[in-house]
Enzyme design. Structure first.
Site, PDB file in Angstrom:
ATOM      1  N   GLY A 208       0.837  -1.207   0.000  1.00 12.31           N
ATOM      2  CA  GLY A 208       0.000   0.000   0.000  1.00 12.31           C
ATOM      3  C   GLY A 208       0.864   1.246   0.000  1.00 12.31           C
ATOM      4  O   GLY A 208       2.054   1.187  -0.300  1.00 12.31           O
ATOM      5  N   ASN A 209       0.272   2.361   0.313  1.00 14.69           N
ATOM      6  CA  ASN A 209       1.049   3.605   0.424  1.00 14.69           C
ATOM      7  C   ASN A 209       0.440   4.484   1.521  1.00 14.69           C
ATOM      8  O   ASN A 209      -0.592   4.130   2.099  1.00 14.69           O
ATOM      9  CB  ASN A 209       1.139   4.332  -0.915  1.00 14.69           C
ATOM     10  CG  ASN A 209      -0.225   4.693  -1.448  1.00 14.69           C
ATOM     11  OD1 ASN A 209      -0.959   5.482  -0.846  1.00 14.69           O
ATOM     12  ND2 ASN A 209      -0.600   4.104  -2.583  1.00 14.69           N
ATOM     13  N   HIS A 210       1.074   5.616   1.789  1.00 12.74           N
ATOM     14  CA  HIS A 210       0.680   6.439   2.939  1.00 12.74           C
ATOM     15  C   HIS A 210      -0.489   7.389   2.676  1.00 12.74           C
ATOM     16  O   HIS A 210      -0.798   8.215   3.523  1.00 12.74           O
ATOM     17  CB  HIS A 210       1.872   7.271   3.420  1.00 12.74           C
ATOM     18  CG  HIS A 210       2.947   6.439   4.051  1.00 12.74           C
ATOM     19  ND1 HIS A 210       2.725   5.691   5.170  1.00 12.74           N
ATOM     20  CD2 HIS A 210       4.241   6.245   3.695  1.00 12.74           C
ATOM     21  CE1 HIS A 210       3.841   5.061   5.495  1.00 12.74           C
ATOM     22  NE2 HIS A 210       4.775   5.372   4.613  1.00 12.74           N
ATOM     23  N   ALA A 276      -3.908   7.798  -4.842  1.00  7.35           N
ATOM     24  CA  ALA A 276      -2.525   7.359  -4.992  1.00  7.35           C
ATOM     25  C   ALA A 276      -2.583   5.885  -5.408  1.00  7.35           C
ATOM     26  O   ALA A 276      -2.612   4.993  -4.561  1.00  7.35           O
ATOM     27  CB  ALA A 276      -1.774   7.537  -3.681  1.00  7.35           C
TER      28      ALA A 276
END
Ligand code: CTP
Length: 400
Positions: A208-210, A276
């Site tokens: 995943g990402n932030h 994102a």
């Protein structure tokens, strides 16, 4: 639509004034600030105490406060209001409004008001049908006042017919819809994406990402506030929309997001791709939890589809496509590259080198670049304000 709106509610002498209590309650519940102004006659039908308790503000009916001699400034009240509603509007007050006669505080506030004025008449059927009343209504509409038509049914006289004041629920719905119709993005369908995507490795792990989703949710809220019909395709995030009118579709992976965007984009006037999206996803997803071993571990990744680029290739005449670029170096060069490669109308550039910009934070600092390479850089702002700046530009592009 009524959240934060300043409303002057004029109450005239009519038996329908008893419904004003419910009207005040509904307007306050919808988030409006309600200032009640009554004609002296209206106070015989419903007490100012009832309406001041419900509106949580003093009720005015005289030019002067009897106890202190203080002036109830009609000009200030008229200018304060975003909206003025006369409900019930009696035949008598409508006649005064039509001729500019001022003999009480309410009619003085009406003449001082610069905002849209709505009036919901209430009277017996013969009074309603009378040529004088109909003439006055035509005059009032001619001045730009907005009629909330009366309903039909049993009247206080016992007769049946037209003249009953519209029910408070109808007045509130009428008002909200009328305000919505005048908003700059009314009738526009806008697709927004927000949040991260999660690419599964096995049943318990993902890449995943932030991204927090804050920017995309702020954009969806602002677009809804401007009257657009918003569909929000959101990756996994704890964010919530402010407005129930926003249609939220939850997705997990880049592939899910692509599928939803492909479904909603053809009918959209604009799409703001704020999510994102993962650029890579595991080639295979293990069916069972992967156990640890003493040696290292590699995951083979394949590219995901670039959703924005796919939409850019499908874009029709008049559709507006907005992308984001989060960069750490050569910011403008890379952002312009994405704008052109993905056939965008606008790109929102934010740099991780700017303190307070990017993921998770409540603030952002952006530069907007359009396809003619017009560039506008903004100061560090909270994400709601940034969303507003982006929406101002988007509204201009949709009008072109
Ligand atoms: N985007 C997308 N689909 C992807 C990847 C990105 O739609 N698979 C969109 C993002 O939502 C954003 C824009 O493309 O609006 C730019 O995303 P970004 O990650 O900054 O750029 P990439 O094109 O992925 O390029 P890079 O990661 O190399 O900077």
């Amino acid at each position: 639509m009524l959240e934060g709106k300043k409303i002057v509610l004029g109450v005239c002498g009519s038996i329908a004034a008893y419904k004003s209590a419910t009207l005040v309650r509904l307007l306050v519940k919808a988030g409006a600030q309600v200032q009640v102004v009554m004609t002296p006659d209206a106070t015989n039908f419903i007490t100012p105490l009832t309406l001041s308790t419900l509106s949580k503000r003093p009720v005015y009916s005289d030019y002067f406060k009897a106890e202190t001699g203080e002036w109830n400034n009609h000009v200030e009240l008229g200018l304060w209001a975003d909206v003025m509603i006369l409900a019930p509007a009696s035949a008598n007050t409508m006649a005064k409004m039509a001729t500019g006669l001022v003999d009480n505080l309410l009619t003085a506030v009406y003449l001082s008001a610069k905002c849209p004025v709505y009036f919901a008449p209430a009277m017996d059927l013969d009074m309603w049908k009378h040529n004088s009343t109909q003439h006055n209504i035509t005059e009032l509409k001619g001045f730009g006042n907005i009629l909330i038509p009366p309903g039909s049914g049993e009247l206080a006289s016992g007769l049946h017919g037209e003249g009953r004041m519209a029910e408070p629920e109808v007045i509130v719905a009428f008002l909200a819809e009328d305000i919505r119709k005048k908003l700059p993005l009314f009738g526009k369908q806008i697709l927004v994406t927000a949040g991260p995507t999660y690419e599964a490795i096995d049943p318990v792990r993902f890449i995943g990402n932030h991204s927090s989703g804050k920017m995309g949710f702020a954009l969806a809220d602002e677009l809804a506030l401007l009257g657009a019909d918003v569909t929000l395709v959101a990756g996994p995030t704890a964010q919530a929309s402010k407005y129930q009118s926003i249609k939220r579709i939850n997705v997990t992976s880049a592939a899910d997001m692509l599928q939803e965007c492909l479904a909603y984009f053809p009918a959209a006037n604009a799409c703001v791709m704020c999510a994102a999206v993962a650029d890579y996803t595991p080639v295979t997803v293990a069916e069972q939890k992967i156990k640890k071993h003493d040696y290292g571990f590699n995951i083979e990744l394949k590219k995901t589809t670039d959703i924005l680029k796919t939409l850019g290739a499908q874009k029709c005449e008049g559709q507006i496509l907005v992308g984001f670029a989060l960069e750490t170096e050569h910011e403008e060069e890379y952002a312009i590259g994405k704008l052109q490669k993905k056939n965008l109308d606008l790109i929102v550039l934010n740099s991780l080198n700017d303190a307070g910009a990017g993921f998770k934070s409540d603030t952002n600092k952006v530069t907007l670049i359009d396809r003619d390479l017009n560039k506008t850089s903004y100061d560090l702002k909270n994400k709601a304000e940034v969303a507003h700046d982006i929406c101002v530009k988007l509204t201009q592009l949709l009008k072109k």
